[in-house]
Design a protein around this motif. Sequence first.
Motif, PDB file in Angstrom:
ATOM      1  N   GLY A   6       0.795  -1.223   0.000  1.00 59.88           N
ATOM      2  CA  GLY A   6       0.000   0.000   0.000  1.00 59.88           C
ATOM      3  C   GLY A   6       0.826   1.271   0.000  1.00 59.88           C
ATOM      4  O   GLY A   6       2.001   1.284   0.386  1.00 59.88           O
ATOM      5  N   ARG A   7       0.176   2.367  -0.394  1.00 60.73           N
ATOM      6  CA  ARG A   7       0.867   3.660  -0.453  1.00 60.73           C
ATOM      7  C   ARG A   7       0.939   4.333   0.911  1.00 60.73           C
ATOM      8  O   ARG A   7       1.702   5.285   1.093  1.00 60.73           O
ATOM      9  CB  ARG A   7       0.158   4.597  -1.444  1.00 60.73           C
ATOM     10  N   THR A   9      -1.352   6.230   2.446  1.00 63.30           N
ATOM     11  CA  THR A   9      -1.790   7.618   2.301  1.00 63.30           C
ATOM     12  C   THR A   9      -2.185   8.244   3.642  1.00 63.30           C
ATOM     13  O   THR A   9      -1.988   9.443   3.847  1.00 63.30           O
ATOM     14  CB  THR A   9      -2.973   7.702   1.319  1.00 63.30           C
ATOM     15  N   ARG A  12       0.712   9.973   5.584  1.00 63.65           N
ATOM     16  CA  ARG A  12       1.378  11.170   5.092  1.00 63.65           C
ATOM     17  C   ARG A  12       1.412  12.251   6.166  1.00 63.65           C
ATOM     18  O   ARG A  12       0.507  12.350   6.978  1.00 63.65           O
ATOM     19  CB  ARG A  12       0.643  11.694   3.847  1.00 63.65           C
ATOM     20  N   SER A  15       4.946   8.976   5.114  1.00 65.03           N
ATOM     21  CA  SER A  15       5.090   7.947   4.076  1.00 65.03           C
ATOM     22  C   SER A  15       5.478   8.510   2.718  1.00 65.03           C
ATOM     23  O   SER A  15       5.698   7.745   1.775  1.00 65.03           O
ATOM     24  CB  SER A  15       3.788   7.154   3.955  1.00 65.03           C
ATOM     25  N   ASP A  16       5.562   9.833   2.598  1.00 67.65           N
ATOM     26  CA  ASP A  16       6.039  10.402   1.338  1.00 67.65           C
ATOM     27  C   ASP A  16       7.499  10.039   1.100  1.00 67.65           C
ATOM     28  O   ASP A  16       7.960   9.995  -0.053  1.00 67.65           O
ATOM     29  CB  ASP A  16       5.885  11.933   1.346  1.00 67.65           C
ATOM     30  N   PRO A  19       8.373   4.214   3.161  1.00 69.05           N
ATOM     31  CA  PRO A  19       7.201   3.338   3.049  1.00 69.05           C
ATOM     32  C   PRO A  19       6.771   2.865   4.438  1.00 69.05           C
ATOM     33  O   PRO A  19       7.613   2.578   5.289  1.00 69.05           O
ATOM     34  CB  PRO A  19       7.690   2.181   2.177  1.00 69.05           C
ATOM     35  N   HIS A  51       4.720  -2.672  -3.779  1.00 72.08           N
ATOM     36  CA  HIS A  51       4.366  -1.832  -4.934  1.00 72.08           C
ATOM     37  C   HIS A  51       4.925  -0.432  -4.731  1.00 72.08           C
ATOM     38  O   HIS A  51       5.855  -0.020  -5.412  1.00 72.08           O
ATOM     39  CB  HIS A  51       2.852  -1.794  -5.130  1.00 72.08           C
ATOM     40  N   TYR A  52       4.408   0.281  -3.727  1.00 75.22           N
ATOM     41  CA  TYR A  52       4.900   1.626  -3.429  1.00 75.22           C
ATOM     42  C   TYR A  52       6.294   1.532  -2.807  1.00 75.22           C
ATOM     43  O   TYR A  52       6.489   0.842  -1.819  1.00 75.22           O
ATOM     44  CB  TYR A  52       3.926   2.320  -2.480  1.00 75.22           C
ATOM     45  N   LYS A  53       7.248   2.219  -3.448  1.00 78.53           N
ATOM     46  CA  LYS A  53       8.645   2.192  -3.004  1.00 78.53           C
ATOM     47  C   LYS A  53       9.136   0.752  -2.832  1.00 78.53           C
ATOM     48  O   LYS A  53       9.821   0.391  -1.857  1.00 78.53           O
ATOM     49  CB  LYS A  53       8.827   3.001  -1.711  1.00 78.53           C
ATOM     50  N   ALA A  77      -0.925  -1.708  -8.087  1.00 80.40           N
ATOM     51  CA  ALA A  77      -1.424  -2.176  -6.798  1.00 80.40           C
ATOM     52  C   ALA A  77      -2.648  -3.055  -7.009  1.00 80.40           C
ATOM     53  O   ALA A  77      -3.609  -2.651  -7.676  1.00 80.40           O
ATOM     54  CB  ALA A  77      -1.760  -0.986  -5.915  1.00 80.40           C
TER      55      ALA A  77
END
Length: 232
Positions: A6-7, A9, A12, A15-16, A19, A51-53, A77
């Motif tokens: 997951g991103r 979100t 944030r 997590s920017d 991860p 997936h993310y990073k 994703a």
Amino acid sequence: MILAAGRGTRMRPISDTIPKPLLEVEGRTLLDHAIERLALAGVERVVVNAHYKADTIAAHLAGRRQPQVEISQEEEALETGGGVLRALPSLGETFFVVNADVLWLDSKDYALTRLAGAFDPARMDAVLLMQKTVTAVGYDGRGDYFLDRLGNPRRRREREIAPYLFAGIQLLHRRAFDGIEERKFSLNIVYDKLDQTGRLHAIVHDGEWFHVGTPEGLAATRARLASHRTER
């Protein structure tokens, strides 16, 4: 399997740059905490989806030898259910699935061992670990499930407040995914399908549980664990 794609979100702005699975609590990343708890339960091979990073997560895991770790990298994703479905060729007949943004402390017995002990393959395709909402750290929702005395869960309806939340820790049988043709889908699709056939079961966690899905949840988790150190 550990769900780490997951991103993040809700985490944030932290997590920017980092991860969520690589955030540190008590000197170790959430991902390492999850892997170590799986290893304590006797797991010898772990699949981590990313997936993310994804490159950052893969680099972090590159030096780990025990248990053996395999990365299931997703170009897009696939959500929780799609991620597990894609990884099925690398998983056994039954397998644990753990969210990367939860942390738990066991009481007398390991939660994962209790899940395995509660699983009856003749009657079940999934056993979910539930947590009492009133004792969950970093959680402020309305709960997810009601449980009867036999451990049969019922998902809460729209206006209800349920006493238990799904802890993001479970034991699944691969046949739970039979007949699902979508690539991207939530594991809730699996749970609802099994609920309709009476093959969904649950037990309640008897230790502490922490949801590290937001900056507030991360701070609350760190504060609670720090308080344990001062109590010793």
